[in-house]
Design an enzyme around this catalytic site. Structure first.
Site, PDB file in Angstrom:
ATOM      1  N   ASP A   1     -23.215 -11.727  -9.225  1.00  0.00           N
ATOM      2  CA  ASP A   1     -23.575 -10.310  -9.160  1.00  0.00           C
ATOM      3  C   ASP A   1     -22.654  -9.648  -8.135  1.00  0.00           C
ATOM      4  O   ASP A   1     -22.569 -10.095  -6.986  1.00  0.00           O
ATOM      5  CB  ASP A   1     -25.034 -10.132  -8.738  1.00  0.00           C
ATOM      6  CG  ASP A   1     -26.005 -10.540  -9.834  1.00  0.00           C
ATOM      7  OD1 ASP A   1     -25.546 -10.906 -10.928  1.00  0.00           O
ATOM      8  OD2 ASP A   1     -27.225 -10.499  -9.579  1.00  0.00           O
TER       9      ASP A   1
ATOM     10  N   ASP B   1     -33.942  -5.531 -19.642  1.00  0.00           N
ATOM     11  CA  ASP B   1     -34.536  -5.747 -18.320  1.00  0.00           C
ATOM     12  C   ASP B   1     -35.884  -5.043 -18.293  1.00  0.00           C
ATOM     13  O   ASP B   1     -35.970  -3.859 -18.631  1.00  0.00           O
ATOM     14  CB  ASP B   1     -33.631  -5.177 -17.226  1.00  0.00           C
ATOM     15  CG  ASP B   1     -32.201  -5.688 -17.327  1.00  0.00           C
ATOM     16  OD1 ASP B   1     -32.024  -6.849 -17.725  1.00  0.00           O
ATOM     17  OD2 ASP B   1     -31.274  -4.918 -17.009  1.00  0.00           O
TER      18      ASP B   1
END
Length: 248
Positions: free
Chosen positions: A8, A129
């Site tokens: 990330d 998500d």
């Protein structure tokens, strides 16, 4: 069954968040390319990358870091975060990405996902998500009214290569993957599903090998790998053994 290590990116560095909160970022490596090489050396066969700044800002921000990652590893790389149009998708694929993940645009512009799948077959994944069962967008900053399976079913016949499903309430807190919701999604649609959010230990790796989870394409691991809670060699050995058992 693939174990995808995660990189990330925030401000050009390799970080992990808790519950999607940018203010909770922990820096694990200031050289994402070196981290990509390390994952390859450990035996991983894929790499999952997210441009966190891009997800919040709606445009690619960590392009230089992603480019360095692509040069540093021979492994296929999938990228999400801030990719919002066909030109950006084509550019990233031309630069060497194996798969582009579309999240916010899958909610805002589902037709764009279909166009992308037609233009780049096998190269488009959808990132779903969710918080409390509802899909979140714009880097998890906004909630929608869509349910997870409701959104996934919109793309059943679109040619989507995979769905990456993240339970935001578990992301980065090492509480274990939400297997119930993830497997329910995999059973509801024919698209391969990748589990994300909360993978915590080798117990989760072993859970991936049980019969009801075998329809999944794999799972993503972040903090547990960086914190040493999961030994890469042991995790990959568990998955290799399970694959060998299925082949026999």
């Amino acid at each position: 069954m693939i174990l995808f290590p995660a990189i990330d990116l925030k401000d050009g560095k390799c970080v992990r968040l808790k519950l999607g909160d940018m203010d909770t970022a922990t820096v694990y490596n200031e050289d994402p390319a070196a981290q990509a090489r390390a994952f390859e050396d450990q035996g991983f066969s894929w790499l999952h990358v997210v441009d966190l700044n891009g997800a919040f800002q709606g445009k690619s921000v960590n392009s230089a870091a992603v480019g360095a990652i692509l040069k540093a590893t021979k492994n296929p790389v999938q990228l999400g975060g801030g990719i919002r149009n066909l030109a950006q998708i084509e550019d990233w694929l031309d630069r060497g990405l194996s798969r582009v993940i579309l999240g916010t645009v899958a909610v805002r512009e589902p037709d764009l996902v279909r166009q992308a799948c037609r233009a780049f077959p096998g190269k488009i994944a959808v990132g779903i998500d969710a918080r409390g069962g509802k899909v979140a967008v714009e880097g998890w900053a906004e909630a929608s009214s869509l349910g997870v399976i409701e959104l996934a079913k919109k793309f059943e016949d679109a040619g989507v290569a995979a769905i990456i499903y993240t339970d935001i309430d578990r992301d980065g807190v090492l509480s274990g993957i939400n297997w119930e919701s993830t497997i329910a999604l995999a059973e509801a649609v024919p698209i391969p599903v990748i589990a994300s959010g909360g993978l915590a230990s080798l117990a989760d790796i072993r859970r991936m090998t049980l019969p009801d989870a075998r329809k999944l394409e794999g799972a993503i691991s972040g903090r547990a790998l960086y914190d040493g809670r999961i030994d890469p060699a042991e995790a990959l050995a568990i998955l290799d053994e399970a694959r060998a058992g299925l082949v026999q």
